[in-house]
Enzyme design. Structure first.
Site, PDB file in Angstrom:
ATOM      1  N   LYS A 118     -22.092  47.281 -60.256  1.00 20.75           N
ATOM      2  CA  LYS A 118     -21.019  47.980 -60.956  1.00 20.75           C
ATOM      3  C   LYS A 118     -21.271  48.062 -62.461  1.00 20.75           C
ATOM      4  O   LYS A 118     -20.994  49.088 -63.093  1.00 20.75           O
ATOM      5  CB  LYS A 118     -19.686  47.270 -60.684  1.00 20.75           C
ATOM      6  CG  LYS A 118     -18.469  48.107 -61.043  1.00 20.75           C
ATOM      7  CD  LYS A 118     -17.188  47.399 -60.592  1.00 20.75           C
ATOM      8  CE  LYS A 118     -15.966  48.238 -60.931  1.00 20.75           C
ATOM      9  NZ  LYS A 118     -14.733  47.545 -60.510  1.00 20.75           N
ATOM     10  N   GLU A 178     -17.339  53.818 -42.892  1.00 21.68           N
ATOM     11  CA  GLU A 178     -18.654  54.080 -43.481  1.00 21.68           C
ATOM     12  C   GLU A 178     -19.695  54.460 -42.438  1.00 21.68           C
ATOM     13  O   GLU A 178     -20.621  55.220 -42.721  1.00 21.68           O
ATOM     14  CB  GLU A 178     -19.127  52.866 -44.289  1.00 21.68           C
ATOM     15  CG  GLU A 178     -18.311  52.608 -45.559  1.00 21.68           C
ATOM     16  CD  GLU A 178     -17.024  51.836 -45.314  1.00 21.68           C
ATOM     17  OE1 GLU A 178     -16.700  51.555 -44.131  1.00 21.68           O
ATOM     18  OE2 GLU A 178     -16.325  51.508 -46.292  1.00 21.68           O
ATOM     19  N   PHE A 222     -16.391  38.363 -54.603  1.00 15.96           N
ATOM     20  CA  PHE A 222     -15.579  39.168 -53.697  1.00 15.96           C
ATOM     21  C   PHE A 222     -16.315  40.465 -53.344  1.00 15.96           C
ATOM     22  O   PHE A 222     -16.826  41.147 -54.224  1.00 15.96           O
ATOM     23  CB  PHE A 222     -14.228  39.492 -54.357  1.00 15.96           C
ATOM     24  CG  PHE A 222     -13.371  40.394 -53.505  1.00 15.96           C
ATOM     25  CD1 PHE A 222     -12.860  39.951 -52.284  1.00 15.96           C
ATOM     26  CD2 PHE A 222     -13.094  41.700 -53.911  1.00 15.96           C
ATOM     27  CE1 PHE A 222     -12.088  40.787 -51.502  1.00 15.96           C
ATOM     28  CE2 PHE A 222     -12.329  42.540 -53.123  1.00 15.96           C
ATOM     29  CZ  PHE A 222     -11.817  42.082 -51.911  1.00 15.96           C
ATOM     30  N   GLN A 223     -16.391  40.749 -52.068  1.00 15.82           N
ATOM     31  CA  GLN A 223     -17.070  41.930 -51.541  1.00 15.82           C
ATOM     32  C   GLN A 223     -18.545  42.020 -51.963  1.00 15.82           C
ATOM     33  O   GLN A 223     -19.095  43.094 -52.149  1.00 15.82           O
ATOM     34  CB  GLN A 223     -16.327  43.226 -51.908  1.00 15.82           C
ATOM     35  CG  GLN A 223     -14.996  43.330 -51.149  1.00 15.82           C
ATOM     36  CD  GLN A 223     -14.361  44.708 -51.193  1.00 15.82           C
ATOM     37  OE1 GLN A 223     -14.564  45.465 -52.144  1.00 15.82           O
ATOM     38  NE2 GLN A 223     -13.596  45.043 -50.173  1.00 15.82           N
ATOM     39  N   MET A 270     -23.259  54.731 -18.282  1.00 15.72           N
ATOM     40  CA  MET A 270     -24.662  54.413 -18.044  1.00 15.72           C
ATOM     41  C   MET A 270     -24.825  52.963 -17.598  1.00 15.72           C
ATOM     42  O   MET A 270     -25.584  52.665 -16.678  1.00 15.72           O
ATOM     43  CB  MET A 270     -25.503  54.696 -19.294  1.00 15.72           C
ATOM     44  CG  MET A 270     -26.996  54.555 -19.070  1.00 15.72           C
ATOM     45  SD  MET A 270     -27.628  55.607 -17.751  1.00 15.72           S
ATOM     46  CE  MET A 270     -28.191  57.030 -18.691  1.00 15.72           C
TER      47      MET A 270
END
Lengths: 559, 164
Positions: free
Chosen positions: A159, A47, A109-110, A472
């Site tokens: 959802k 993502e 969940f999630q 760096m």
């Protein structure tokens, strides 16, 4: 109409034709609605990549970029990309799936509180509470992301709101009592600015990213010519004025050019357009442009006097503000020729601070790679950078000739940004070559986007300045920490040529600058995703540099 | 010590706005001394009053950062000379000792407070006033024995024709 149907219709009404994302459980209803629609869904492999792609797309086109992720880890993976876009004022709208409202708050969940998580990394965020809220949420998101100081907006889509059916209306516009963008600058503010500028003997213009977002480059060039004022840019402003313009003095800041930093330090009037005085641009704030009267043009009022005290400010669209000032300057009597000595001084600084280049080093030098790359690319090619030494070499030694051709993660400094952003930029501008100037450390962070570049036919060229180091940080350890190289050596692997091959891309490892130029040329001609792995000296430093805690005048051109 | 300032602002009266406002204060490093919130005559709008220790530069940033928020409608820093500021405290004092009870009643009267509840062990009183009056009352009743107290935070209105 179902919420997901409203979602797809809402996006179409915003003229969206492409989105970048990774799907998941909480996005299934929307995905099903996208099936068979003519919206292009570019599948990222992570993502973060999707968000950077949307960001690169947005910056290249000057249009809102859209990314999509599922709930929970999908949403949290977006966060780096959202924060990167937002701090660089890139218009990005992110959509996240969410668990159904009935279980929101139960640690389902999630489930993750993405509204809470992104509250300080977005310009605005909204959680939809019913299907009929989806069209106004989309309208608001695009409006807020694209107007005023642009930024990232997140819309969270539970959802059940995607599935449920309701009577749905699509508003033509949305309004907020607390969000009114005033683009038109105040006339008195412009009078003041013009008067101050007309009296300047050592004027300097600093162009920031706001010049690019408001398409004000022609006005900046015009006012520079009128005043004979040297122009420096912040990192985000690179490309706003062509590098080969006679009044262009380069990047200002910690890794600015000597001439830019000295000019800003010696100026009597500093006109700052669409820049926010980041600590990397000002260096030690107490020493920043001490003798100058600062005029600040910005669309975001909260940036004025935040870090640097101004004498006068013009709040509004940079293009309109500059047009107003130009018009007023035309009516004032002033003698720009008197600034001739000042321009001479700029040339003197340029000679004085021209970087030293070691010729007896057997390694390919990064600045030489940048110049060779510039030579091989057409003027309108797009370039993104990663973050670290590669970014500063690109900023200093790769010339940009036009706005929206050079893109970098300036504010957040997100390693791994450049490559997916390049893919997004390629989707926006398939007609021109797109190159990511990378380091091996940064490229490693989002190299899985190779799959997207190849599978989605969005060919980009990755130039890996490979020193097998987090360069760096290593440079700072070399200069300020007694060469104690802690946690910076990356070892021998991966082999980027083989890695490219594994993903179905082309990998090459040039040994000389000549071979490098050839590799770039081939990549452009073949229009294939190509990783050019350029071994460079792990000991090479980026110079010039202002050491931390020092002022712009204390610039070092070598160790 | 930085001066204590009061800022009043109107916001959209909807879920999550209080969080976003307080989150902005936290993220920019401004420390809220007190905050009070409630709906106004228009139920779509809520009014917040924040008091915060800040110098004038910080205060300016707070106002600008608030104004920048989409859900914030209008912001004003209040001039204490031109505003009425009030805070309320509910305080429960330990009054088992009859002397303590007498002391309590004396102080509550002196501060024009109300006695809201009396039982054998304790008294609950209500005092309204400027924040420093509340501070004073609390320090005077501390020797009596404070069981618990709850302050509302400052709320304020400007005088006369001035309004937010």
């Amino acid at each position: 109409m179902s919420g997901s149907k409203a979602f797809v219709e809402g996006l179409k009404r915003e003229n969206v034709d492409i989105m970048f994302g990774v799907t998941g459980g909480a996005l299934l209803p929307i995905c099903d609605e996208l099936w068979g629609s003519d919206l292009r869904f570019v599948m990222a492999r992570h993502e973060q990549g999707a968000a950077h792609m949307a960001d690169g797309y947005a910056r290249a086109l000057g249009k809102v970029g859209v990314c999509l992720a599922t709930s929970g880890p999908g949403a949290t993976n977006l966060v780096t990309g959202i924060a990167t876009a937002n701090i660089d004022s890139a218009p990005v709208v992110a959509f996240t799936g969410q668990v159904p409202l009935s279980v929101v708050g139960t640690d389902a969940f999630q489930e993750v509180d993405i509204i809470g998580i992104t509250a300080s990394a977005t310009k605005y965020n909204i959680q939809v509470r019913s299907p009929s809220e989806i069209p106004p949420a989309i309208k608001s998101a695009f409006h807020i992301a694209f107007t005023g100081r642009q930024g990232a907006v997140l819309v969270d889509l539970p959802k059940d709101c995607q599935i449920n059916v309701e009577d749905i209306e699509f508003p033509d516009e949305v309004s907020f009592r607390g969000y009114n963008v005033n683009m038109t600058p105040d006339t008195r503010e412009m009078d003041w600015a013009a008067t101050l500028l007309s009296k300047a003997r050592r004027p300097v213009i600093m162009a920031g990213g706001g010049v690019i977002s408001s398409n004000a480059s022609p006005e900046v060039i015009k006012i520079a010519d009128m005043l004979m004022a040297p122009v420096v840019t912040s990192l985000m402003g690179k490309g706003s004025v062509p590098s080969d313009h006679p009044l262009f003095a380069g990047l200002c800041g910690m890794h600015g050019t000597g001439e830019a930093n000295m000019l800003v330090s010696d100026a009597d009037v500093l006109l700052v357009v669409g820049a926010r005085f980041s600590d990397r641009t000002t260096a030690r704030l107490e020493d920043f442009s001490r003798g100058a009267k600062v005029i600040h043009i910005d669309i975001d009022r909260s940036e004025v006097d935040k870090n640097v005290e101004t004498v006068t400010r013009v709040i509004g669209d940079a293009k309109l503000a500059l047009q107003g000032i130009i018009e007023r300057l035309g009516k004032l009597s002033y003698e720009p020729r008197a600034n001739g000595d000042w321009v001479k001084k700029m040339k003197m600084f340029k000679d004085q601070y021209s970087p030293h280049e070691l010729s007896d080093n057997p390694h390919i030098r990064a600045p030489a790679v940048m110049r060779a790359l510039r030579k091989a690319l057409p003027r309108d090619a797009l370039v993104t950078t990663e973050v670290g030494q590669c970014q500063m070499w690109a900023a200093l030694y790769f010339d940009a000739y036009a706005p929206r051709t050079f893109f970098t993660s300036g504010g957040l400094g997100t390693m791994g940004w450049g490559f997916p952003a390049a893919i997004g930029a390629k989707a926006a501008r398939p007609d021109v070559p797109v190159v990511d100037i990378a380091g091996d450390g940064s490229f490693g962070m989002t190299e899985n986007s190779l799959a997207t570049a190849v599978e989605e036919d969005l060919p980009v060229i990755v130039v890996v300045l490979n020193n097998r180091m987090l360069g760096m940080v290593a440079q700072w350890q070399r200069l300020f920490y007694g060469r104690r190289y802690m946690a910076v050596k990356l070892g021998e692997y991966p082999d980027f040529v083989k890695l490219a091959d594994a993903y179905g891309a082309v990998g090459v490892r040039p040994e000389t600058i000549g071979e490098f130029e050839k590799a770039v040329q081939t990549a452009i001609d073949d229009n294939l995703t190509t990783v050019i792995d350029v071994p460079i000296d792990p000991e090479e430093n980026v110079f010039p540099m202002v050491p931390p805690g020092k002022g712009l005048r204390d610039i070092l051109v070598e160790a | 010590m930085l001066p204590l300032n009061t800022i009043a602002f109107l916001v959209e009266n909807k879920a999550g706005v209080l969080f976003k406002v307080s989150n902005m204060f936290r993220r920019r490093g401004f420390n809220i001394e007190s905050i009070s919130v409630g709906a106004v005559e228009d139920p779509q709008v809520a009014r917040m009053t924040v008091s915060v220790y800040a110098d004038s530069r910080e205060l300016n940033q707070i106002v600008l950062q608030l104004e920048k928020m989409v859900d914030v409608i209008k912001v004003k820093r209040l001039d204490p000379m031109r505003s009425i500021m009030r805070e309320m405290v509910l305080i429960k004092l330990d009054t088992v000792d009859p002397m303590a009870r007498e002391e309590t009643l004396k102080h509550v009267n002196a501060y024009h407070g109300l006695i809201l509840h009396i039982d054998p062990e304790s008294i609950i009183a209500e005092i309204t006033g400027e924040p420093k009056t509340i501070d004073e009352f609390i320090s005077k009743t501390r020797p009596i024995g404070i069981e618990e107290l709850s302050r509302t935070g400052v709320t304020a209105l400007e005088k006369g024709y001035l309004k937010l």
